[in-house]
Write a protein that holds these residues in place. Sequence first.
Motif, PDB file in Angstrom:
ATOM      1  N   ASP A 161     -45.193  10.503  54.186  1.00 20.56           N
ATOM      2  CA  ASP A 161     -44.098   9.615  53.786  1.00 20.56           C
ATOM      3  C   ASP A 161     -42.868   9.720  54.687  1.00 20.56           C
ATOM      4  OD1 ASP A 161     -45.573   8.539  51.729  1.00 20.56           O
ATOM      5  OD2 ASP A 161     -44.629   9.749  50.144  1.00 20.56           O
ATOM      6  N   ASP A 164     -53.461   8.252  58.847  1.00 17.13           N
ATOM      7  CA  ASP A 164     -52.710   7.472  57.863  1.00 17.13           C
ATOM      8  C   ASP A 164     -52.505   6.072  58.432  1.00 17.13           C
ATOM      9  OD1 ASP A 164     -50.770   7.925  55.295  1.00 17.13           O
ATOM     10  OD2 ASP A 164     -49.843   6.517  56.702  1.00 17.13           O
ATOM     11  N   HIS A 221     -56.892  13.707  53.427  1.00 18.80           N
ATOM     12  CA  HIS A 221     -55.472  13.430  53.601  1.00 18.80           C
ATOM     13  C   HIS A 221     -54.812  13.086  52.269  1.00 18.80           C
ATOM     14  CE1 HIS A 221     -56.846  12.276  57.832  1.00 18.80           C
ATOM     15  NE2 HIS A 221     -56.271  13.454  57.897  1.00 18.80           N
ATOM     16  N   ARG A 222     -53.560  13.550  52.140  1.00 14.99           N
ATOM     17  CA  ARG A 222     -52.737  13.206  50.983  1.00 14.99           C
ATOM     18  C   ARG A 222     -51.618  12.305  51.497  1.00 14.99           C
ATOM     19  NH1 ARG A 222     -51.499  18.830  49.956  1.00 14.99           N
ATOM     20  NH2 ARG A 222     -49.473  18.018  49.297  1.00 14.99           N
ATOM     21  N   PRO A 223     -51.584  11.040  51.095  1.00 13.98           N
ATOM     22  CA  PRO A 223     -50.611  10.081  51.629  1.00 13.98           C
ATOM     23  C   PRO A 223     -49.162  10.547  51.572  1.00 13.98           C
ATOM     24  CG  PRO A 223     -52.232   8.949  50.302  1.00 13.98           C
ATOM     25  CD  PRO A 223     -52.483  10.424  50.129  1.00 13.98           C
ATOM     26  N   GLU A 224     -48.768  11.285  50.547  1.00 19.70           N
ATOM     27  CA  GLU A 224     -47.374  11.713  50.416  1.00 19.70           C
ATOM     28  C   GLU A 224     -46.934  12.663  51.543  1.00 19.70           C
ATOM     29  OE1 GLU A 224     -49.856  14.528  47.828  1.00 19.70           O
ATOM     30  OE2 GLU A 224     -49.818  12.360  48.226  1.00 19.70           O
ATOM     31  N   VAL A 225     -47.900  13.321  52.198  1.00 18.72           N
ATOM     32  CA  VAL A 225     -47.581  14.206  53.318  1.00 18.72           C
ATOM     33  C   VAL A 225     -47.007  13.398  54.483  1.00 18.72           C
ATOM     34  CG1 VAL A 225     -48.610  15.737  55.063  1.00 18.72           C
ATOM     35  CG2 VAL A 225     -49.289  15.932  52.658  1.00 18.72           C
ATOM     36  N   HIS A 244     -52.195  19.396  58.428  1.00 17.21           N
ATOM     37  CA  HIS A 244     -52.123  18.682  57.162  1.00 17.21           C
ATOM     38  C   HIS A 244     -53.484  18.767  56.475  1.00 17.21           C
ATOM     39  CE1 HIS A 244     -53.130  15.664  60.314  1.00 17.21           C
ATOM     40  NE2 HIS A 244     -54.044  15.301  59.429  1.00 17.21           N
ATOM     41  N   ASP A 245     -53.472  18.534  55.170  1.00 15.77           N
ATOM     42  CA  ASP A 245     -54.685  18.663  54.361  1.00 15.77           C
ATOM     43  C   ASP A 245     -55.725  17.599  54.682  1.00 15.77           C
ATOM     44  OD1 ASP A 245     -53.950  20.883  52.726  1.00 15.77           O
ATOM     45  OD2 ASP A 245     -52.588  19.557  51.616  1.00 15.77           O
ATOM     46  N   HIS A 246     -56.974  18.009  54.497  1.00 23.84           N
ATOM     47  CA  HIS A 246     -58.127  17.100  54.565  1.00 23.84           C
ATOM     48  C   HIS A 246     -58.920  17.313  53.288  1.00 23.84           C
ATOM     49  CE1 HIS A 246     -56.931  17.435  58.773  1.00 23.84           C
ATOM     50  NE2 HIS A 246     -57.511  16.270  58.947  1.00 23.84           N
TER      51      HIS A 246
END
Length: 154
Positions: free
Chosen positions: A64, A138, A58-62, A54-56
């Motif tokens: 969900d 998260d 962090h993107r919260p929608e990842v 996952h991206d750093h």
Amino acid sequence: MSDIPEIVTVGQSEIIHHEGYDPDIVSPFVPAIRVVSSARLVFISGVTGAPVYHDHPHRPEVFDAIPADGAAQARTAFEHLDQALRAAGAERRDVVNLIRFFTNVAEDQDAVNRIQAEWFGGHIPTSTTVEVTRLATDPRLRLEIHVVAAAPPA
């Protein structure tokens, strides 16, 4: 109870029980494991119920789609461990150390212990359990598992 150390060879390691060992006590860990010299140590980064890649930042929608309950997150985390172990040429029985980070031990530990016992299928590594305020990935995550394995020689 035995006062004599008991050593059982499993894969590339030896499970060691010491004075006071009672096989009738149900426990999710053993006190010590010695790795034989021909093993290749594998260190697996902490896994959670989140996607491993996952991206750093962090993107919260990842995150969900992550289930809210600890048991479902544990099942996914152990699936992620399977992927890493296989990629490294190791199996579940090669795990020699497990560190579990919970955000709520009281709510999740019993369920995770059951899932862990099923996942290992009788193998029991050394283990440490810690409760933390939150996990870095998260705030909805409830469990992170770090593993060290002793893979067979190449």
